[in-house]
Design an enzyme around this catalytic site. Structure first.
Site, short mmCIF file in Angstrom:
data_model
loop_
_atom_site.label_atom_id
_atom_site.label_comp_id
_atom_site.label_asym_id
_atom_site.label_seq_id
_atom_site.Cartn_x
_atom_site.Cartn_y
_atom_site.Cartn_z
N GLU A 44 29.29 -15.13 1.94
CA GLU A 44 30.24 -14.08 1.59
C GLU A 44 31.00 -14.45 0.32
OE1 GLU A 44 34.74 -13.06 3.13
OE2 GLU A 44 33.24 -13.62 4.63
N LYS A 133 35.60 -10.29 13.63
CA LYS A 133 36.12 -11.49 12.98
C LYS A 133 37.55 -11.71 13.44
CE LYS A 133 37.87 -12.33 8.28
NZ LYS A 133 37.76 -11.89 6.87
#
Length: 211
Positions: A44, A133
């Site tokens: 990411e 998350k």
């Protein structure tokens, strides 16, 4: 194989997301290779990094077939299209915005929104989130995750993100974490690729010991 199927395979192989906040396009190839060499399959680049879409494009091309690449700190639906155009497949946010999740699902990409409470978690799942998350994890604590696990659907994947070090992985795993997002302890701007490789290997080893 669809993007979601590719994510499933990558997550099973290594459910650790490398968060490369501050990465530059010039650093991207060497850092990407260091991560893949250590076993990482998910990468990411937060959108508040220098030229993040270019870094995503570089990594997506360089790591094609070896890792899925995407963006973090995605805060509005228009950014989802920009990530897709750069070749990104992961859309990671610090919050659970149904509009961003919906745009991600509509684009056929992987949605990984952040949450802190069961209310946010269920709203994200209802909007179509691929996984959740827990962020910031160092504020939530493993005890909070254990409590969330008691009410979340059993097949919900939860990643602990924020303040996770190799030594804390086992405790999070016992609390129900399926995977982890790893930021400044793994990478910080200017960190040498060799040092990233060393620390990435330490995370992979710690995760494997926790299974």
């Amino acid at each position: 194989m669809t993007i979601l199927e590719r994510f499933e395979a990558a997550f099973v192989a290594c459910p650790l997301v490398a968060i490369l906040r501050g990465l530059t396009p010039d650093e991207a190839p060497d850092v990407g290779e260091a991560l893949v060499g250590a076993g990482f399959t998910l990468v990411e680049v937060p959108l508040n990094s220098p030229d993040p879409l270019r870094s995503i494009a570089v990594l997506a091309e360089r790591l094609h077939g070896r890792a899925l690449v995407g963006a973090g700190t995605v805060l509005n639906p228009s950014q989802v299209g920009e990530v897709a155009a750069a070749g990104g497949t992961l859309v990671v946010s610090p919050n659970a915005d149904p509009a961003v999740i919906g745009a991600t699902v509509a684009a056929g990409l992987v949605s990984l929104p952040g949450y802190q409470t069961p209310t946010e978690a269920f709203a994200a799942l209802a909007a179509g989130a691929t996984a959740l998350k827990l962020f910031p994890a160092d504020v939530a604590t493993p005890l909070a995750l254990k409590a969330h696990r008691a009410v979340l659907p059993p097949d919900t994947r939860v990643l602990a993100v924020g303040g996770v070090v190799p030594e804390s992985i086992a405790g999070w795993r016992r609390a129900g974490a399926d995977g982890f997002g790893l930021g400044s302890y793994l990478y910080r701007p200017g960190k040498a690729a060799a040092d990233v490789a060393r620390d990435a290997a330490a995370y992979v080893a710690a995760f494997e010991r926790s299974i």
